[in-house]
Enzyme design. Structure first.
Site, PDB file in Angstrom:
ATOM      1  N   CYS A  60      45.937  67.493  21.454  1.00 57.68           N
ATOM      2  CA  CYS A  60      45.312  68.081  20.256  1.00 57.68           C
ATOM      3  C   CYS A  60      44.797  67.022  19.295  1.00 57.68           C
ATOM      4  O   CYS A  60      45.538  66.157  18.832  1.00 57.68           O
ATOM      5  CB  CYS A  60      46.309  68.996  19.551  1.00 57.68           C
ATOM      6  SG  CYS A  60      45.633  69.738  18.047  1.00 57.68           S
ATOM      7  N   ARG A  67      45.852  67.397  14.814  1.00 57.36           N
ATOM      8  CA  ARG A  67      47.259  67.353  14.396  1.00 57.36           C
ATOM      9  C   ARG A  67      47.517  66.895  12.975  1.00 57.36           C
ATOM     10  O   ARG A  67      48.664  66.942  12.520  1.00 57.36           O
ATOM     11  CB  ARG A  67      48.042  66.464  15.383  1.00 57.36           C
ATOM     12  CG  ARG A  67      48.271  67.134  16.711  1.00 57.36           C
ATOM     13  CD  ARG A  67      49.056  66.222  17.631  1.00 57.36           C
ATOM     14  NE  ARG A  67      48.207  65.326  18.400  1.00 57.36           N
ATOM     15  CZ  ARG A  67      48.643  64.250  19.033  1.00 57.36           C
ATOM     16  NH1 ARG A  67      49.909  63.897  18.943  1.00 57.36           N
ATOM     17  NH2 ARG A  67      47.809  63.496  19.736  1.00 57.36           N
ATOM     18  N   GLU A  91      34.273  72.700  21.560  1.00 56.23           N
ATOM     19  CA  GLU A  91      35.006  73.577  22.483  1.00 56.23           C
ATOM     20  C   GLU A  91      34.114  74.743  22.907  1.00 56.23           C
ATOM     21  O   GLU A  91      34.153  75.200  24.049  1.00 56.23           O
ATOM     22  CB  GLU A  91      36.272  74.135  21.827  1.00 56.23           C
ATOM     23  CG  GLU A  91      37.282  73.082  21.430  1.00 56.23           C
ATOM     24  CD  GLU A  91      38.537  73.723  20.844  1.00 56.23           C
ATOM     25  OE1 GLU A  91      38.611  73.841  19.603  1.00 56.23           O
ATOM     26  OE2 GLU A  91      39.418  74.129  21.619  1.00 56.23           O
ATOM     27  N   TRP A  95      41.904  76.287  14.119  1.00 53.27           N
ATOM     28  CA  TRP A  95      40.497  76.717  14.116  1.00 53.27           C
ATOM     29  C   TRP A  95      39.782  75.933  15.192  1.00 53.27           C
ATOM     30  O   TRP A  95      40.327  74.976  15.749  1.00 53.27           O
ATOM     31  CB  TRP A  95      39.854  76.480  12.743  1.00 53.27           C
ATOM     32  CG  TRP A  95      40.096  75.117  12.191  1.00 53.27           C
ATOM     33  CD1 TRP A  95      39.457  73.959  12.540  1.00 53.27           C
ATOM     34  CD2 TRP A  95      41.089  74.758  11.230  1.00 53.27           C
ATOM     35  NE1 TRP A  95      39.995  72.903  11.840  1.00 53.27           N
ATOM     36  CE2 TRP A  95      40.987  73.361  11.026  1.00 53.27           C
ATOM     37  CE3 TRP A  95      42.049  75.475  10.492  1.00 53.27           C
ATOM     38  CZ2 TRP A  95      41.807  72.668  10.134  1.00 53.27           C
ATOM     39  CZ3 TRP A  95      42.865  74.774   9.620  1.00 53.27           C
ATOM     40  CH2 TRP A  95      42.733  73.389   9.437  1.00 53.27           C
TER      41      TRP A  95
HETATM   42  N1  ARG Z   1      39.510  75.171  24.159  1.00 57.30           N
HETATM   43  C1  ARG Z   1      39.999  76.513  23.983  1.00 57.30           C
HETATM   44  C2  ARG Z   1      38.823  77.471  23.843  1.00 57.30           C
HETATM   45  O1  ARG Z   1      37.706  77.048  23.785  1.00 57.30           O
HETATM   46  C3  ARG Z   1      40.887  76.641  22.777  1.00 57.30           C
HETATM   47  C4  ARG Z   1      42.036  75.652  22.691  1.00 57.30           C
HETATM   48  C5  ARG Z   1      42.660  75.547  21.329  1.00 57.30           C
HETATM   49  N2  ARG Z   1      41.707  75.066  20.374  1.00 57.30           N
HETATM   50  C6  ARG Z   1      41.930  74.893  19.055  1.00 57.30           C
HETATM   51  N3  ARG Z   1      40.964  74.485  18.321  1.00 57.30           N
HETATM   52  N4  ARG Z   1      43.110  75.137  18.526  1.00 57.30           N
HETATM   53  O2  ARG Z   1      38.965  78.661  23.729  1.00 57.30           O
END
Ligand code: ARG
Length: 351
Positions: A62, A65, A232, A227
């Site tokens: 992560c 953090r 991602e 968030w």
């Molecule tokens: N990578 C995952 C997704 O795109 C989520 C993982 C957790 N991500 C976060 N920002 N807490 O759905």
């Protein structure tokens, strides 16, 4: 169940850590260590709360953090009924969503008896259809499970899957999430017209497939969220060829020449898709962080941890963002992927 020496050691380690970081007295520790000898020892809500935050701090994959100590923890160990657990999950979704001003949270359920089958509380279904995949290919298997339990999806690209909850050895029960509780963001670009692509994503990623491990105990049902970091969605969920595979369509909407690799059309489309994601979340008032800011925040986290005489561990392969990785300091750093506890771990799927 007898308390094995290894479980006992993990209890001792956690209580010792808690005493140190939460400034507890020697008497407190002595009393808790005696209680830890008993097989029916359980952690208090305060201990779990701190432990869940430290588990985030220890999450090597992560990048977010810096905010570990602001995790909101809901102790719902008393719930042993599917409908009540469903309500608690909806409460988690509402609390975390907070009209877009996303709050990091975790909900803890009874460790030995409750299981959530979803990978994330909010996730799109995927269907293997005659003319290709509809929806999220990441959800193919779980979508089938939901349909075998009696759920039926509308077969759009963005059907929100139901919550699937299991207590003890009973058949899991599925519950639909009311539409109005799921905040979603339509993806538009500040200059290009991407409207024909009908892209959208949900606001809050709430991982529900990992186990929270603390003081020798596993909490298999412990959904948690932060968030999103833009990449991602923009560099993975919507871009991966085996996920929503939008780069060719984005390139077309941008009028790029896609006949040769060397035009770097994929890279140009990727950047603009990520611009669109950040722009859209911002415009919708939904918390999101770009990867440059997230990498800077991670650096701040490292400084902060070093000041507290703790060593930051990390998994470089995960920490480095998938877009412009070498523009972040992280890329040029070495970081040891040592596992500390408490932590969040993968676990076997229940299906
Ligand atoms: N990578 C995952 C997704 O795109 C989520 C993982 C957790 N991500 C976060 N920002 N807490 O759905």
């Amino acid at each position: 169940m007898a308390t094995t020496t290894s479980i006992l050691h993990e209890r001792i380690d956690f209580l010792t850590l808690y005493k140190k970081e939460m400034n507890q007295t020697e008497e407190w520790l002595k009393k808790r260590l005696e209680e830890a000898q008993h097989p029916d020892f359980i952690l208090t809500t305060d201990e779990l709360t701190y432990g869940a935050r430290v588990a985030w701090r220890n999450s090597n994959k992560c990048i977010g953090r810096l905010f570990w100590n602001s995790l909101n923890v809901f102790d719902e160990r008393q719930l042993l009924n599917e409908a009540e657990i469903y309500e608690a999950l909806l409460n988690h979704i509402d609390f975390a969503t907070n009209n877009g001003k996303i709050r990091p949270a975790i909900t803890l359920f009874e460790p030995d008896r409750v299981r959530i089958w979803n990978h994330q509380l909010i996730r799109y279904a995927g269907y293997d259809m005659a003319d290709g995949i509809v929806g999220d290919s990441d959800s193919l298997e779980f979508t089938k499970i939901c349909e075998s339990l009696g759920w039926r999806g509308a077969r759009t690209h963005y059907d929100v899957l139901p919550l699937v909850i299991q207590v003890d050895d009973r058949e899991p029960i599925f519950f639909d999430i009311p539409k109005e509780r799921v905040l979603e963001v339509a993806i538009t670009h500040p200059e290009y017209d991407f409207s024909r692509l009908n892209m959208k994503w949900y606001a809050v990623p709430i991982i529900s497939s990992m186990r929270f491990n603390i003081a020798g105990t596993d909490f298999p049902a412990a959904p948690f969220n932060g968030w999103y970091m833009g990449t991602e969605i923009g560099a993975r969920n919507l871009a991966d060829t085996y996920r929503y595979n939008f780069l060719p369509k984005v390139a077309e909407a941008m009028g790029l020449d896609t006949t040769m690799n060397a035009s770097l059309w994929k890279d140009r489309a990727l950047v603009e898709l990520n611009v669109a994601v950040l722009h859209s979340y911002k415009k919708a008032g939904v918390s999101i962080v770009d990867h440059h800011t997230a990498a800077q925040q991670f650096q701040l986290f490292q400084v902060q941890e070093n000041k507290s005489n703790r060593n930051v561990t990390g998994n470089w392969v995960w920490l480095v963002p998938p877009l412009s990785p070498a523009t972040t300091d992280l890329y040029h750093e070495r970081i040891a992927n040592t596992i500390k506890k408490p932590n969040y771990f993968y676990q076997q799927q229940p299906y």
